[in-house]
Design a protein around this motif. Structure first.
Motif, mmCIF file in Angstrom:
data_model
loop_
_atom_site.group_PDB
_atom_site.id
_atom_site.type_symbol
_atom_site.label_atom_id
_atom_site.label_comp_id
_atom_site.label_asym_id
_atom_site.label_seq_id
_atom_site.Cartn_x
_atom_site.Cartn_y
_atom_site.Cartn_z
ATOM 1 N N ASN A 6 0.900 -1.203 -0.111
ATOM 2 C CA ASN A 6 -0.112 0.008 0.130
ATOM 3 C C ASN A 6 0.882 1.222 0.062
ATOM 4 O OD1 ASN A 6 -2.361 -1.445 0.000
ATOM 5 N ND2 ASN A 6 -2.583 -1.411 2.108
ATOM 6 N N ILE A 7 2.017 1.256 0.671
ATOM 7 C CA ILE A 7 2.808 2.407 0.651
ATOM 8 C C ILE A 7 3.455 2.592 -0.538
ATOM 9 C CG2 ILE A 7 5.024 3.418 1.631
ATOM 10 C CD1 ILE A 7 4.180 1.801 4.201
ATOM 11 N N LEU A 8 3.846 1.622 -1.236
ATOM 12 C CA LEU A 8 4.481 1.710 -2.720
ATOM 13 C C LEU A 8 3.454 2.278 -3.551
ATOM 14 C CD1 LEU A 8 6.623 -1.695 -2.866
ATOM 15 C CD2 LEU A 8 7.321 0.995 -2.569
ATOM 16 N N LEU A 9 2.082 1.735 -3.592
ATOM 17 C CA LEU A 9 1.276 2.047 -4.547
ATOM 18 C C LEU A 9 0.699 3.506 -4.280
ATOM 19 C CD1 LEU A 9 -0.817 -1.229 -4.438
ATOM 20 C CD2 LEU A 9 0.249 -0.305 -6.285
ATOM 21 N N ARG A 14 5.259 0.712 -8.597
ATOM 22 C CA ARG A 14 4.844 -0.834 -8.725
ATOM 23 C C ARG A 14 5.599 -1.685 -7.783
ATOM 24 N NH1 ARG A 14 6.706 -4.912 -11.804
ATOM 25 N NH2 ARG A 14 8.057 -3.599 -12.890
ATOM 26 N N PRO A 15 4.644 -2.475 -6.835
ATOM 27 C CA PRO A 15 5.484 -3.581 -5.911
ATOM 28 C C PRO A 15 6.037 -4.574 -6.541
ATOM 29 C CG PRO A 15 2.854 -3.099 -5.396
ATOM 30 C CD PRO A 15 3.275 -2.324 -6.631
ATOM 31 N N THR A 16 7.206 -4.596 -6.588
ATOM 32 C CA THR A 16 8.074 -5.841 -6.697
ATOM 33 C C THR A 16 8.741 -6.471 -5.431
ATOM 34 O OG1 THR A 16 10.083 -4.561 -6.970
ATOM 35 C CG2 THR A 16 8.754 -4.807 -8.936
ATOM 36 N N ALA A 17 8.962 -7.558 -5.633
ATOM 37 C CA ALA A 17 9.737 -8.322 -4.426
ATOM 38 C C ALA A 17 10.723 -7.329 -3.792
ATOM 39 C CB ALA A 17 10.089 -9.765 -4.842
ATOM 40 N N MET A 18 11.617 -6.931 -4.872
ATOM 41 C CA MET A 18 12.953 -6.420 -4.307
ATOM 42 C C MET A 18 12.283 -4.881 -3.640
ATOM 43 S SD MET A 18 15.806 -6.024 -3.435
ATOM 44 C CE MET A 18 16.682 -7.591 -4.274
ATOM 45 N N ARG A 19 11.676 -4.360 -4.379
ATOM 46 C CA ARG A 19 11.090 -2.843 -3.860
ATOM 47 C C ARG A 19 10.689 -3.366 -2.143
ATOM 48 N NH1 ARG A 19 8.521 -0.574 -9.281
ATOM 49 N NH2 ARG A 19 10.640 -0.006 -10.097
ATOM 50 N N LEU A 20 9.759 -4.289 -2.136
ATOM 51 C CA LEU A 20 9.053 -4.660 -0.801
ATOM 52 C C LEU A 20 10.162 -4.869 0.096
ATOM 53 C CD1 LEU A 20 5.953 -6.648 -2.295
ATOM 54 C CD2 LEU A 20 5.889 -4.595 -1.023
ATOM 55 N N LEU A 21 11.193 -5.566 -0.120
ATOM 56 C CA LEU A 21 12.061 -5.925 0.633
ATOM 57 C C LEU A 21 12.838 -4.669 1.085
ATOM 58 C CD1 LEU A 21 13.371 -9.372 -0.811
ATOM 59 C CD2 LEU A 21 12.342 -9.114 1.396
ATOM 60 N N VAL A 22 13.195 -3.954 0.037
ATOM 61 C CA VAL A 22 13.944 -2.663 0.317
ATOM 62 C C VAL A 22 13.119 -1.600 1.202
ATOM 63 C CG1 VAL A 22 15.134 -0.601 -0.511
ATOM 64 C CG2 VAL A 22 15.478 -2.814 -1.497
ATOM 65 N N LEU A 23 11.997 -1.387 1.175
ATOM 66 C CA LEU A 23 11.069 -0.767 2.005
ATOM 67 C C LEU A 23 10.788 -1.144 3.213
ATOM 68 C CD1 LEU A 23 9.133 1.688 2.427
ATOM 69 C CD2 LEU A 23 7.352 0.242 1.472
ATOM 70 N N ARG A 24 10.627 -2.504 3.466
ATOM 71 C CA ARG A 24 10.863 -3.192 4.712
ATOM 72 C C ARG A 24 12.045 -2.844 5.669
ATOM 73 N NH1 ARG A 24 9.044 -9.283 5.573
ATOM 74 N NH2 ARG A 24 8.880 -9.195 7.946
ATOM 75 N N PHE A 25 13.223 -2.969 4.655
ATOM 76 C CA PHE A 25 14.525 -2.849 5.619
ATOM 77 C C PHE A 25 14.433 -1.464 5.805
ATOM 78 C CE2 PHE A 25 18.822 -1.620 5.090
ATOM 79 C CZ PHE A 25 19.563 -2.512 6.426
ATOM 80 N N LEU A 26 14.131 -0.520 5.132
ATOM 81 C CA LEU A 26 14.469 0.882 5.363
ATOM 82 C C LEU A 26 13.667 1.402 6.542
ATOM 83 C CD1 LEU A 26 14.198 2.511 1.580
ATOM 84 C CD2 LEU A 26 16.049 2.901 3.346
#
Length: 138
Positions: A6-9, A14-26
């Protein structure tokens, strides 16, 4: 992971696996991070993919790039509804000379800077360098 999607959208990413992982890490970090720091955490990931992820996040206002004077760009999550390039969202950053941590100081806004009419400001950066509270108490 729905929260992260939801944060990415919301930021038109566009939510991709890597973007989700990086966001979670940040979101788990309480500091601005460099590409090298991110790369060490994601050892099996491609550096170019990580860089493009940070670039996409920055372009869409999810993170802002910080020049803390170390020569290495750092990235930090933006506050909700932030438009970093416009007032009143410009804020100071603090870089600790001991632990090397750079963090946002969102409650400390940068002063308004007046420049001549025929000049165009592209970036304002206020970095306070010193010793953070954690290092001061050691």
């Amino acid at each position: 992971m729905i929260l992260f999607e939801n944060i990415l959208l919301k930021n038109n990413i566009r939510p991709t696996a890597m973007r989700l992982l990086v966001l979670r890490f940040l979101m788990s970090e309480n500091k601005a991070i460099s590409l090298n720091y991110l790369e060490k955490h994601f050892e099996k990931s491609d550096r170019t993919t990580l860089f493009r992820t940070l670039k996409t996040f920055s372009k869409n206002g999810l993170v802002h790039k910080i020049d803390d004077g170390t020569g290495i760009a750092k990235y930090a999550l933006c506050e909700e509804n932030c438009t970093c390039e416009h007032e009143p969202y410009l804020h100071a950053h603090f870089h600790c000379k001991i632990c090397k941590k750079t963090e946002c100081l969102p409650n400390y806004k940068t002063p308004k800077v007046s420049i001549p009419k025929n000049y165009t400001a592209q970036q304002i950066s206020l970095v306070v360098k010193g010793i953070c509270g954690k290092c001061n108490s050691n």
